[in-house]
Design an enzyme around this catalytic site. Structure first.
Site, PDB file in Angstrom:
ATOM      1  CG  PHE A  62       7.228  25.530   8.398  1.00 48.45           C
ATOM      2  CD1 PHE A  62       6.827  24.270   8.826  1.00 48.45           C
ATOM      3  CD2 PHE A  62       8.580  25.820   8.360  1.00 48.45           C
ATOM      4  CE1 PHE A  62       7.760  23.317   9.200  1.00 48.45           C
ATOM      5  CE2 PHE A  62       9.529  24.880   8.733  1.00 48.45           C
ATOM      6  CZ  PHE A  62       9.112  23.618   9.154  1.00 48.45           C
ATOM      7  CG  ASP A 133       7.072  33.239   5.098  1.00 48.39           C
ATOM      8  OD1 ASP A 133       7.296  32.657   4.025  1.00 48.39           O
ATOM      9  OD2 ASP A 133       7.068  32.650   6.196  1.00 48.39           O
ATOM     10  CG  HIS A 136       3.829  28.611   0.779  1.00 43.04           C
ATOM     11  ND1 HIS A 136       2.709  28.453   1.579  1.00 43.04           N
ATOM     12  CD2 HIS A 136       4.784  27.814   1.321  1.00 43.04           C
ATOM     13  CE1 HIS A 136       2.974  27.601   2.559  1.00 43.04           C
ATOM     14  NE2 HIS A 136       4.230  27.209   2.435  1.00 43.04           N
ATOM     15  CD  GLN A 159      10.824  21.400   2.061  1.00 40.19           C
ATOM     16  OE1 GLN A 159       9.938  22.017   1.465  1.00 40.19           O
ATOM     17  NE2 GLN A 159      10.645  20.178   2.527  1.00 40.19           N
ATOM     18  CE  LYS A 162       8.400  26.053   0.953  1.00 38.01           C
ATOM     19  NZ  LYS A 162       8.649  24.890   1.825  1.00 38.01           N
ATOM     20  NE  ARG A 191      35.656  35.981   4.467  1.00 30.30           N
ATOM     21  CZ  ARG A 191      35.306  34.697   4.651  1.00 30.30           C
ATOM     22  NH1 ARG A 191      34.061  34.316   4.359  1.00 30.30           N
ATOM     23  NH2 ARG A 191      36.157  33.817   5.118  1.00 30.30           N
ATOM     24  CE1 TYR A 198      40.802  32.871   6.750  1.00 31.48           C
ATOM     25  CE2 TYR A 198      42.772  33.551   5.578  1.00 31.48           C
ATOM     26  CZ  TYR A 198      41.845  32.587   5.891  1.00 31.48           C
ATOM     27  OH  TYR A 198      41.966  31.331   5.364  1.00 31.48           O
ATOM     28  NE  ARG A 208      30.494  30.614   1.462  1.00 32.38           N
ATOM     29  CZ  ARG A 208      31.372  30.569   2.470  1.00 32.38           C
ATOM     30  NH1 ARG A 208      31.501  31.613   3.291  1.00 32.38           N
ATOM     31  NH2 ARG A 208      32.105  29.506   2.677  1.00 32.38           N
TER      32      ARG A 208
END
Length: 376
Positions: A62, A133, A136, A159, A162, A191, A198, A208
């Site tokens: 992909f 990767d 799959h 996704q 999957k 962070r 901050y 996230r």
């Protein structure tokens, strides 16, 4: 849903899922992110990829495997695949290495493990980071070890299509404290654990996963093992049965993988054994028999306009490494053949019964027996 804690920062479902998924895949750490593309990009950033660095990837995969390299301002270098697995050919990987090569991304395509022994050995010899990767490959194994835990980092996708899904989502797995710390910082606005809220140390962003997605994924972990075993058994059964039909060549097994997750079940179609029936007509006939199937990727990534025309937008790091970068399809003959001969069945199909698998075999056999009708 009723808790009101929908984000990662005020919920606990993503944290629980990360722990469960890391354990399941045999890794020390899992960092859940927004999608598989982001998982790749953040893994590349954690690996230290910079402008001018080259990353070797297979072309039969992909878009995200290679586009993430561009987004990390690196240069994707394609290396051809093996004809019987469609995974990265270790010899082609080795031949593509230059002094600028910093990483390699072997794809465990369709859920079948790449040749990780040879790939890791070559990478170690040249000081190259290995990023698997595993989009799959949920639950798949190589020599008894779960994928995503063999390289320096592994990247997963959740996704919609999957084997383990939350609609969208992804994860980075690693056994390295160093890479885990960097990946967490990149996915959480730069962070650091000991820093103030901050206080931002590196060029991170909000990548996230939401707690709603974490809850969806965590709820599926109990069934993933059973489903993976079912897919693997059905894949082996189909291999044995379909191999008896002329012109149908299942992908090779027992190349080191001890379990295949079969995100896709693939076989190679030879029109010569079907009296010249083109693949598209074969696919249409199989679909008419009630078997959902496709021809998969019709072109390798090097033929996509993004890469063929180097439409990399502001990501121009490749100019430092290869100012005249171009990809010649003649360099990837096996990928060209794969794009012409592959037939794909989806992972949902492999969750059926053995009787369902017999229906698939019967449909393919019927199309072969009636092949003369398809040429009329």
């Amino acid at each position: 849903l009723r808790s009101g804690h929908w984000g990662r920062l005020d919920g606990d479902r993503v944290t629980a899922f990360e722990a469960a998924f890391a354990t399941y895949q045999g890794a020390a750490h899992a960092i859940a992110v927004t999608n598989g593309t982001v998982a790749h990009r953040l893994a590349l950033l954690a690996a230290g990829i910079e402008a001018g660095d080259e990353v070797i990837v297979p072309p039969y995969t992909f878009l995200a495997t290679a586009s993430a390299v561009v987004e990390a301002n690196g240069t994707p270098i394609f290396a051809d695949i093996e004809p019987d697995t469609y995974n990265l050919d270790p010899a082609a990987f080795e031949a593509a290495i230059t002094p600028r090569t910093r990483a390699v991304i072997p794809v465990h395509f369709a859920g079948q493990a790449a040749d990780m022994d040879r790939i890791r050995a070559i990478a170690a010899q040249h000081g190259i980071v290995v990023i698997e990767d595993a989009a799959h490959a949920h639950g798949a194994e190589y020599q008894g070890q779960r994928l995503g835990s063999l390289g320096d980092m592994g990247c997963f996708s959740f996704q919609s299509s999957k084997n383990l899904t939350s609609g969208e989502g992804g994860a980075i797995t690693t056994n390295s404290e160093h890479y885990a710390l960097l990946a967490r910082s990149f996915h959480n606005c730069g962070r650091l654990p000991e820093g103030a809220w901050y206080e931002h140390h590196i060029i991170g962003g909000n990548n996230r996963m939401t707690d709603l997605q974490g809850a969806l994924l965590l709820a599926q972990m109990d069934r993933l093992e059973r489903q993976t075993r079912t897919r693997d058994a059905n894949g082996r059964y189909l291999n044995a049965r379909l191999a008896a039909i002329p012109g149908i060549r299942p992908m090779s097994r027992d190349r080191g993988e001890t379990r295949h997750s079969y995100h896709l079940y693939m076989f190679r179609y030879d029109p010569a054994a079907f009296d010249g029936v083109p693949r598209d007509r074969f696919l249409a006939a199989l679909q008419a028999e009630g078997i959902p199937c496709s021809g998969g990727y019709r072109v390798g990534l090097y033929r996509q306009p993004l890469f063929a025309q180097r439409n990399f937008g502001p990501y121009q790091g490749y100019r430092l490494a290869r100012p005249d970068l171009h990809y010649d399809p003649a360099d990837y003959p096996v990928c060209e053949q794969a794009c012409a001969e592959a037939v794909w069945l989806s992972q949902q199909t492999l969750l059926g019964t053995q009787a369902d698998m017999d229906d698939i075999v019967a449909a393919v056999a019927k199309v072969h027996a009636q092949r003369h009708e398809l040429m009329k």
